[in-house]
Design an enzyme around this catalytic site. Sequence first.
Site, PDB file in Angstrom:
ATOM      1  N   TRP A   1     -14.268 -10.111  14.267  1.00 39.68           N
ATOM      2  CA  TRP A   1     -15.025 -11.176  13.596  1.00 39.68           C
ATOM      3  C   TRP A   1     -16.423 -10.698  13.230  1.00 39.68           C
ATOM      4  O   TRP A   1     -17.124 -11.324  12.446  1.00 39.68           O
ATOM      5  CB  TRP A   1     -15.073 -12.459  14.435  1.00 39.68           C
ATOM      6  CG  TRP A   1     -15.910 -12.399  15.697  1.00 39.68           C
ATOM      7  CD1 TRP A   1     -15.676 -11.638  16.788  1.00 39.68           C
ATOM      8  CD2 TRP A   1     -17.114 -13.142  15.984  1.00 39.68           C
ATOM      9  NE1 TRP A   1     -16.651 -11.855  17.744  1.00 39.68           N
ATOM     10  CE2 TRP A   1     -17.550 -12.783  17.287  1.00 39.68           C
ATOM     11  CE3 TRP A   1     -17.854 -14.096  15.282  1.00 39.68           C
ATOM     12  CZ2 TRP A   1     -18.686 -13.320  17.887  1.00 39.68           C
ATOM     13  CZ3 TRP A   1     -18.990 -14.628  15.905  1.00 39.68           C
ATOM     14  CH2 TRP A   1     -19.402 -14.239  17.181  1.00 39.68           C
ATOM     15  N   ASP A   2     -16.821  -9.559  13.759  1.00 37.93           N
ATOM     16  CA  ASP A   2     -18.089  -8.935  13.396  1.00 37.93           C
ATOM     17  C   ASP A   2     -18.238  -8.843  11.882  1.00 37.93           C
ATOM     18  O   ASP A   2     -19.331  -8.993  11.338  1.00 37.93           O
ATOM     19  CB  ASP A   2     -18.155  -7.501  13.941  1.00 37.93           C
ATOM     20  CG  ASP A   2     -17.905  -7.391  15.432  1.00 37.93           C
ATOM     21  OD1 ASP A   2     -17.273  -8.291  15.999  1.00 37.93           O
ATOM     22  OD2 ASP A   2     -18.323  -6.375  16.023  1.00 37.93           O
TER      23      ASP A   2
ATOM     24  N   GLU B   1     -18.585 -13.473  26.085  1.00 37.34           N
ATOM     25  CA  GLU B   1     -17.371 -13.002  26.772  1.00 37.34           C
ATOM     26  C   GLU B   1     -17.593 -12.843  28.278  1.00 37.34           C
ATOM     27  O   GLU B   1     -16.706 -12.347  28.971  1.00 37.34           O
ATOM     28  CB  GLU B   1     -16.885 -11.697  26.135  1.00 37.34           C
ATOM     29  CG  GLU B   1     -16.340 -11.925  24.728  1.00 37.34           C
ATOM     30  CD  GLU B   1     -16.027 -10.620  23.989  1.00 37.34           C
ATOM     31  OE1 GLU B   1     -16.654  -9.609  24.316  1.00 37.34           O
ATOM     32  OE2 GLU B   1     -15.179 -10.647  23.081  1.00 37.34           O
TER      33      GLU B   1
ATOM     34  N   LYS C   1     -23.694 -13.008  27.510  1.00 42.15           N
ATOM     35  CA  LYS C   1     -23.638 -11.647  26.974  1.00 42.15           C
ATOM     36  C   LYS C   1     -24.280 -11.569  25.595  1.00 42.15           C
ATOM     37  O   LYS C   1     -24.938 -10.592  25.256  1.00 42.15           O
ATOM     38  CB  LYS C   1     -22.167 -11.229  26.895  1.00 42.15           C
ATOM     39  CG  LYS C   1     -21.901  -9.797  26.489  1.00 42.15           C
ATOM     40  CD  LYS C   1     -20.388  -9.582  26.446  1.00 42.15           C
ATOM     41  CE  LYS C   1     -19.998  -8.213  25.943  1.00 42.15           C
ATOM     42  NZ  LYS C   1     -18.577  -8.144  25.591  1.00 42.15           N
ATOM     43  N   GLN C   2     -24.028 -12.562  24.778  1.00 38.45           N
ATOM     44  CA  GLN C   2     -24.579 -12.583  23.420  1.00 38.45           C
ATOM     45  C   GLN C   2     -24.640 -14.039  22.987  1.00 38.45           C
ATOM     46  O   GLN C   2     -24.022 -14.899  23.610  1.00 38.45           O
ATOM     47  CB  GLN C   2     -23.699 -11.782  22.466  1.00 38.45           C
ATOM     48  CG  GLN C   2     -22.343 -12.422  22.191  1.00 38.45           C
ATOM     49  CD  GLN C   2     -21.477 -11.571  21.267  1.00 38.45           C
ATOM     50  OE1 GLN C   2     -20.731 -10.730  21.724  1.00 38.45           O
ATOM     51  NE2 GLN C   2     -21.582 -11.802  19.977  1.00 38.45           N
TER      52      GLN C   2
END
Lengths: 768, 768
Positions: A359-360, A490, A602-603
């Site tokens: 999906w990046d 994640e 994480k992000q």
Amino acid sequence: MNQDYIKPDNWSIIEEGFDLDRVKSSESLFSIGNGAMGQRANFEEFYSGKTFQGSYIAGIYYPDKTKVGWWKNGYPEYFAKVLNAPNWIGVLVEINGETLDLASCKVSDFKRELNMKEGWYHRSFTALLHNGIEVEVNVRRFLSLDMDELGVIKYEITPKNQDATVVFKPYLDAGVHNEDANWEEKFWEPLQTQHDINEAFVVARTFKTHFEVATFMHNSIYLNNENQNAEPVFTDTTSDKVIFTYEQLVPKGQTIALQKLGGYTVSMNHASADLIPAAQKVIQKGLALGYDSLLQNQIDAWAKIWEMSDITIEGDVKAQQGIRFNIFQLNQTYLGKDSRLNIGPKGFTGEKYGGSTYWDTEAYCIPFYMATKDQQVARNLLAYRYNQLDKAIENAAKLGFKNGAALYPMVTMNGEECHNEWEITFEEIHRNGAIAFAIFNYYRFTGDYSYIPEKGLEVLIGIARFWHQRATFSTYRNQYVILGVTGPNEYENNVNNNFYTNYIAKWCIDYAIEQIQKVKQEYASDYARIMSKVNLDDAEMLHWKKVADHMYFPYSEEHGVYLQQDGFLDKELVKVHDLDKSQRPINQKWSWDRILRSPYIKQADTLQGFYFFEDHFTKEQLEKHFDFYEPFTVHESSLSPCVHSIQAAVLGRMEQAYTFYLRTSRLDLDDYNKEVEEGLHITSMAGTWMSIVEGFGGMRVKNNTLHFEPRIPNEWNGYSFKINFRNQILKVSVHQHETKFTLEGNSPITVFVNGKAVLVEPNSLVTV
Amino acid sequence: MNQDYIKPDNWSIIEEGFDLDRVKSSESLFSIGNGAMGQRANFEEFYSGKTFQGSYIAGIYYPDKTKVGWWKNGYPEYFAKVLNAPNWIGVLVEINGETLDLASCKVSDFKRELNMKEGWYHRSFTALLHNGIEVEVNVRRFLSLDMDELGVIKYEITPKNQDATVVFKPYLDAGVHNEDANWEEKFWEPLQTQHDINEAFVVARTFKTHFEVATFMHNSIYLNNENQNAEPVFTDTTSDKVIFTYEQLVPKGQTIALQKLGGYTVSMNHASADLIPAAQKVIQKGLALGYDSLLQNQIDAWAKIWEMSDITIEGDVKAQQGIRFNIFQLNQTYLGKDSRLNIGPKGFTGEKYGGSTYWDTEAYCIPFYMATKDQQVARNLLAYRYNQLDKAIENAAKLGFKNGAALYPMVTMNGEECHNEWEITFEEIHRNGAIAFAIFNYYRFTGDYSYIPEKGLEVLIGIARFWHQRATFSTYRNQYVILGVTGPNEYENNVNNNFYTNYIAKWCIDYAIEQIQKVKQEYASDYARIMSKVNLDDAEMLHWKKVADHMYFPYSEEHGVYLQQDGFLDKELVKVHDLDKSQRPINQKWSWDRILRSPYIKQADTLQGFYFFEDHFTKEQLEKHFDFYEPFTVHESSLSPCVHSIQAAVLGRMEQAYTFYLRTSRLDLDDYNKEVEEGLHITSMAGTWMSIVEGFGGMRVKNNTLHFEPRIPNEWNGYSFKINFRNQILKVSVHQHETKFTLEGNSPITVFVNGKAVLVEPNSLVTV
């Protein structure tokens, strides 16, 4: 992290000195690619030290049998691996009978340079061999942008202290393997070798996928730049290898050079029977042009790319080098010519993660390609997903969904899922949202609506169907819920009602319905074609709408924020700042369960929603959420700092924005995560570009108009970028106290700067 | 499921007719064991059809390198595998030069019998070979209970239609492998072979764990029961194999027999240098006794076991056969002599699941062994955990816990964790609770408190420390929560506040504190020893208590039930009954994510808490929870039906209780789950016993007294069981309208029957 590894330079990546322990890292950093193929910066000559050999061809993959400890229903049988391709760069070198091997001889003046401006890689060193001969070696390598099946090597040797017999043994080798092969299987089957006087071909086929590739080379020997018209003294051939042997006495101080042309012709682009003839044509054309013209064409082609996509930064060489490295690598990886290709997370620099498409691409890469290339490039990236819609529908059906619901894979090469952690493969379903969002984003930026009736609407319908079926009704809440997901963070798995997922699910349905209505009214024939194909009626859409209208979003009245997921407040909310340094990074220091029950992110997760849908929320809301979530964010994903940099900039927190920027832009160059050996983080590089353009530059598109809110870090004197906005090029230069706009194009445009309209005429400077 | 596979019989498991497709299943069902070793019912002679070869030695394991697709921090490096041991049962047979192979000759009158009463396995058939010779074959095999290093085979052949030359080739073979080896490695290294006239020894050592095993055999040839004092005509030896060849002309109608004694001596019990001498002694003793005495001793030994542990059921042969099969297999697997051993989930019948010890032992098996053996057996099972306490503390430390907190492994051989699914290994932590509960249960049943000051208290302290650290404070709830767990229902992963886990965590802390106080008061010197060892003070206990006193339990006011976990009510609450049959079993039909977000329960979860802590709740509460949860329970674990059978009985729902009983008692015999090929479900067999004794019999121990609430399924005329209660044997016989008690012992006891006190005098019958 290693801040002294790469020398600061505006245009080049430079390493000086030979360090055996850095060879694998440098192989990654000095990788070259031309969108169609690429390699790690492996030495051409024999090397007995630690090395990670890798050559890659875009679109060529192998479905490696899945390896798991405990099988779960629904796992894909195969995991598509990025395939280590046959080696064409190899040249064994012997000097007076001794093999040149940097791990065993004495090396001095070792230097690598990756010249990003001109698109070539150069390596030079002096080697003192055991036999006492000292040679100076210069090697330049580049992969042609103009002829993307062709690569060029010039390997020069100058004996320094005595005459020497130099033997070059250029070779082709299809007997390669993947380091990450699950079962140590061979992925290539050799089919045929063929050679003529100075040229050779090895045709090999991948097992299972049956891609056929002719790997080729042509060699010439030059003494002091004079073509010797040499012929090999010996040719050795096995089923998957051809080696030529050239031998020449070289007087002390004179320079012998091997010019090796090489590369691949591939069955994706040629009939099988034509692979060798096609390769012969490439060689002929390359020889006709000659080394100097090939190099000049390369310099010209990169100049064109830089002309459009360069970002300059004044007063901060490391920041300048960082952003150019990111832009350079993105262009090496993907040029947007071929809608069958996509942007692998490691590009042509490693094998890790497998697959080429995450999906990046939609979330991070499309904005970069949209703004720095012709709009066809972004359209090709969208079409890639359209072309894989059937597979996404199959994928959803495997998981129990019906009626054309589409679930795009987490990782893919050909549209099939190739990941096999259940918490990711089955549950990280927000990826479907990013794919719909990219369609919206493409239209918003380019104004090209045609993609939606032609292709995009079918994708939107498949995705809306998925969300409709995936949400379930909670009688307890009297709302729709989405259970058992993994959000962008994640570091949490199998959570209920991840805000980001629920929000984008609702948005996808709403947007799909909106576009169906628009296509119905404005593109009647497309509408008829699509509806008869997907078999969608108003009753079904009413069901969708019910889900979207009654979607549940976890919210905390106390904190005034949407909750990342149900139960987030149950966590022990200790901020990252209060964590002992010895515990970081948690993904290396903590067991997985501890990470999962921690509040650490994480992000960007909830904040990813605020990034995509910025205009759905007030700045105060953004601030509240940023202040709530960022302190729990460990940024242990390469995709994390960029979004936070942009949002910090929006909130006027320039110091924080700058810190995040440095972290994203020099992630690989300074090896923040001590893993650059495995390859570069290609997709997050687009996030670096966004940090400058959307973060510092504050660029947005609203109502078909460009808006800017320029800000500049204290550390910089100025920076500039260009935007291809609807086929005109707007250059934006930001300095501490002014912003300048110039337009290459024919029609004046109005942009908004900090909310104020500014007219920019073609080819004239406007200062604000 | 296959209801006609095994012939109904009160005392034997019988299969008639030869079916190639059932060979692997029958290899499981006819497995034999003696607590120290065991084998699947593999044919002694060569067999070219599908077979799953397996011989096993208790306590011998191999740490196979972990295989996972994606590594998570904290995974154990190795997974302890139940080890396929060297083969001593093999006997190749040739008749007039043709190898006997049931897959290739014509077989008739094939019959297997596993005589559970006497403890032997017999196989007979007539084979017509390609060479036209017809032979009748009878093979009996048993593993001696008295001499648990010894097994006996009598292999008889009678030529039916002509004289025949019969060749027996008995062999030993250490060249075996595990079907479930992760990397196809060999686990055994051959060290030595040795042979004498009729006996041979192969010594092999496991890699890594370095267990040494001498596998031995001694062979004799009998013609019409007359020892021929034959010697091998040929001996073939390789590094890991010895084969003897005996050849004999057998007149038509006469019977030639090979008597093979074999087995293992093991370095767990003998010095390495003594392995062969010890084996020689076993052989000598076996020969001195002779076949008939060995068999008689076996019959006597099993009679003793049955004397204590038999359950009779009148009027329902299949139910009778089922319960005896369960009791027989439990006794074949574990006899309780050795505290280094435990009860593997597949016993000696297969490799699946690895490890030998799950929470099954404490939750399901201990009650059976407590009531049917001397109390030392259950004490040995408790001591097994005490002996592994250091490893449990190490295991917890690997996951970030401190100060002597102990987390027992999910699966183990030697105390080290050997599972590697993060959702199980790291999160299914309720296992720690069952280990503490077993200590409580042992004392409740046996009245033997000495175990707690001697050993149990240290285990309780380690476990309490774990729960104290594992719970976290939720400022939001102002209570302690336990995040990120997997409950007994493994169809949910990474949930928050699983009721069962939270409840048993609180109980463990409370119980540990209570026992510390008691030991302090009553066992001062033990107290001093333990406290100085574990370094525990009152301040720490106050912290524990705070967690226990403020533990959060999810509860639904609306339904009046504790919730299995946070968010359970968000699920789509469609009852199992309303699920389409085609969707069952969901673990085969649905992808994992779909199972996880469904409300379906694999085995008792909240109800497991109601089972352990029955007296903490009213019958009305039990009913409410049973009615809420059972309808969502798919019983896809072998451990599920028994608990539900017991609770249905408590609630007076005898039909439902009986249905669950049948499902648990004939799970393997009728192959409900179509997986008996892989081995038997040993640990759940103890649950079958509980279904009768605790379910139908309603046996409980309260205040040092036995209580019964006898009930009987309509389908039965009567049933009986025996209970070893504090060294006296109480026999309970339940009929439709009366219950009879008899006591073997010296002291009268009072039991409560449906709440009414009944005095039972030694050796006299009481009818209620």
